[in-house]
Design a protein around this motif. Structure first.
Motif, PDB file in Angstrom:
ATOM      1  N   THR A 114       0.854  -1.188   0.000  1.00 21.53           N
ATOM      2  CA  THR A 114       0.000   0.000   0.000  1.00 21.53           C
ATOM      3  C   THR A 114       0.885   1.230   0.000  1.00 21.53           C
ATOM      4  O   THR A 114       1.841   1.321   0.782  1.00 21.53           O
ATOM      5  N   LEU A 125       1.920   5.157   0.672  1.00 19.12           N
ATOM      6  CA  LEU A 125       1.684   6.203   1.669  1.00 19.12           C
ATOM      7  C   LEU A 125       2.379   7.478   1.212  1.00 19.12           C
ATOM      8  O   LEU A 125       3.339   7.420   0.433  1.00 19.12           O
ATOM      9  N   ASP A 148      -2.707  13.720  14.737  1.00 15.00           N
ATOM     10  CA  ASP A 148      -2.874  14.949  13.966  1.00 15.00           C
ATOM     11  C   ASP A 148      -3.928  15.830  14.626  1.00 15.00           C
ATOM     12  O   ASP A 148      -4.403  15.536  15.741  1.00 15.00           O
ATOM     13  N   GLY A 190      -6.245  11.797  14.670  1.00 15.51           N
ATOM     14  CA  GLY A 190      -5.934  10.606  13.894  1.00 15.51           C
ATOM     15  C   GLY A 190      -4.473  10.225  14.067  1.00 15.51           C
ATOM     16  O   GLY A 190      -3.643  11.037  14.499  1.00 15.51           O
ATOM     17  N   PRO A 219       0.507   9.865   7.761  1.00 13.16           N
ATOM     18  CA  PRO A 219      -0.651   9.155   8.285  1.00 13.16           C
ATOM     19  C   PRO A 219      -0.767   7.802   7.572  1.00 13.16           C
ATOM     20  O   PRO A 219       0.027   7.486   6.679  1.00 13.16           O
ATOM     21  N   THR A 276      -3.131   6.928   5.504  1.00 14.49           N
ATOM     22  CA  THR A 276      -4.082   7.091   4.411  1.00 14.49           C
ATOM     23  C   THR A 276      -3.533   6.434   3.153  1.00 14.49           C
ATOM     24  O   THR A 276      -2.463   6.823   2.658  1.00 14.49           O
ATOM     25  N   PRO A 277      -4.213   5.433   2.579  1.00 11.77           N
ATOM     26  CA  PRO A 277      -3.689   4.763   1.391  1.00 11.77           C
ATOM     27  C   PRO A 277      -3.536   5.728   0.222  1.00 11.77           C
ATOM     28  O   PRO A 277      -4.376   6.612   0.001  1.00 11.77           O
ATOM     29  N   GLN A 278      -2.452   5.556  -0.519  1.00 10.72           N
ATOM     30  CA  GLN A 278      -2.179   6.353  -1.710  1.00 10.72           C
ATOM     31  C   GLN A 278      -2.021   5.405  -2.900  1.00 10.72           C
ATOM     32  O   GLN A 278      -1.473   4.310  -2.770  1.00 10.72           O
ATOM     33  N   ASP A 320      -2.384   9.209  -7.151  1.00 11.98           N
ATOM     34  CA  ASP A 320      -1.988  10.187  -6.135  1.00 11.98           C
ATOM     35  C   ASP A 320      -0.504  10.522  -6.267  1.00 11.98           C
ATOM     36  O   ASP A 320      -0.105  11.687  -6.148  1.00 11.98           O
TER      37      ASP A 320
END
Length: 288
Positions: free
Chosen positions: A101, A103, A171, A175, A195, A197-199, A203
Motif C-alpha cells: 500500500t 503512503l 494529527d 488521527g 498518516p 491514508t492509502p495512496q 496520487d
C-alpha cells in the motif's frame, strides 16, 4: 469488505521484468514474500539505485509508467527520486506476493514553521510469514537500509550503523500520525510525518507533477543527487557535495558544474550520455 480489484489500485507487477530488476539490484535470494526476503530487497535496492533529479534539469519529464521506470532505472542504470523508485519497488513486491500500500509523507527535516505538502512516497508492506506491518522507504536517498516495523514499540532503531527513531503521535483531528527521525550531522531531526491514508498511483502522479514542475520545488532549480551505502552517504546539492557518515561527522566541499559528469560517474554510479553530460556541465540550471 473485499480489497479493490480495479487495476488502478495496484502496481502493475505482472508487467515487470523481474529477472532484470533483481539483477539490477544484485539480489539472488529466495523469491518469496517473507520478512527475510523483504529485508534483503530493501537493502539491495537502497544501496544500488541512486537518488537523482537530473532529468528535470535536462528539460525532460519524469515518467511513472512501469515501462519508463524499467527503461530508466533498470536498463539504462540511472537513478530516480521517490516516486520513481517506489513505483518500481512496489511492482516488484506485488509481483513477489507481498501486500503493498502506498503512503505519502510530509518532509520536514527539522523545519518548525509552516505546513509542507505531502510529496514523499513510501510503502506499507505485509508479508506471508509474519503478522507485523513494515514501512519501506527506498526512495528518500538516505535509507533506512531495512524495512522498519510500524509499531508504537519501535522507538529508536538502527539499520546498519545508521540511527533512526519512529514516533507515534496524532494529527489535529486525533488521527494517527507517525514521525520518522534520523540522526546525522545536526544530531536528531524529524525527517517526515505520515498518516495511514492509502495512496495510489494516481496520487503519486499528482505529487510527481508538483515536484518536477513547480518553481517552489527544490528539484526544479539545481542538481540533487544522493548515494547511500552502509558506511557513507554522499549528496550533491547544487554546487555543494557533502559526505555524511553514521556517527554524524560530515565533509563538505564546493564543486564546479563542469566536474559534475565525472563525479556522478565515479561517486554516484550515474553514467550520462555525452550529450546529457555536456548539457549538465554547462551549468545553465544555475541561472534558474
Amino acid at each position: 469488505m473485499s480489497k479493490p480489484t480495479d487495476p488502478a489500485y495496484h502496481w502493475n507487477g505482472a508487467e515487470l521484468d523481474l529477472d532484470a530488476y533483481l539483477a539490477r539490484i544484485g539480489f539472488d535470494g529466495e523469491r518469496a514474500p517473507t520478512v527475510e526476503t523483504l529485508r534483503k530487497l530493501v537493502r539491495a535496492h537502497t544501496t544500488s539505485i541512486p537518488f537523482e533529479n537530473l532529468e528535470i534539469l535536462l528539460d525532460r519529464p519524469i515518467l511513472l509508467d512501469l515501462k519508463s521506470l524499467q527503461d530508466k532505472l533498470v536498463r539504462r542504470r540511472r537513478g530516480g527520486y521517490c516516486y520513481e523508485q517506489v513505483g518500481l519497488f512496489a511492482a516488484a513486491l506485488e509481483r513477489l506476493g507481498f501486500g503493498v500500500t502506498g503512503l505519502s509523507a510530509r518532509v520536514t527535516m527539522g523545519a518548525s514553521e509552516g505546513v509542507r505538502p505531502a510529496t514523499h512516497a513510501l510503502l506499507r508492506v505485509t508479508t506471508a510469514d509474519d503478522d507485523r506491518v513494515w514501512l519501506c522507504d527506498v526512495g528518500f536517498g538516505s535509507g533506512p537500509l531495512e524495512p522498519y516495523e510500524l509499531s508504537t514499540e519501535t522507538g529508536e532503531f538502527t539499520a546498519g550503523e545508521w540511527r533512526f527513531r519512529l514516533e507515534h503521535t496524532t494529527d489535529e483531528l486525533d488521527g494517527d500520525l507517525w514521525v520518522l527521525h534520523q540522526f546525522g550531522r545536526d544530531g536528531w531531526i524529524d525527517r517526515y510525518t505520515f498518516p495511514m491514508t492509502p495512496q495510489y498511483r494516481i496520487d503519486f502522479a499528482v505529487g510527481n507533477h508538483f515536484v518536477s514542475t513547480s518553481p517552489r520545488s527544490p528539484f526544479t532549480t539545481r542538481p540533487y543527487v544522493q548515494r547511500f551505502l552502509p558506511d557513507v552517504h554522499r549528496v550533491i546539492d547544487g554546487v555543494t557535495m557533502v559526505t555524511d557518515r553514521p556517527d554524524g561527522t560530515a565533509e563538505t566541499r564546493l564543486i564546479e558544474p563542469s566536474d559534475l559528469p565525472k563525479i556522478l560517474s565515479e561517486e554516484f554510479d550515474i553514467d550520462l550520455t555525452d550529450a546529457d553530460a555536456t548539457a549538465l556541465a554547462a551549468g545553465s540550471w544555475r541561472t534558474t
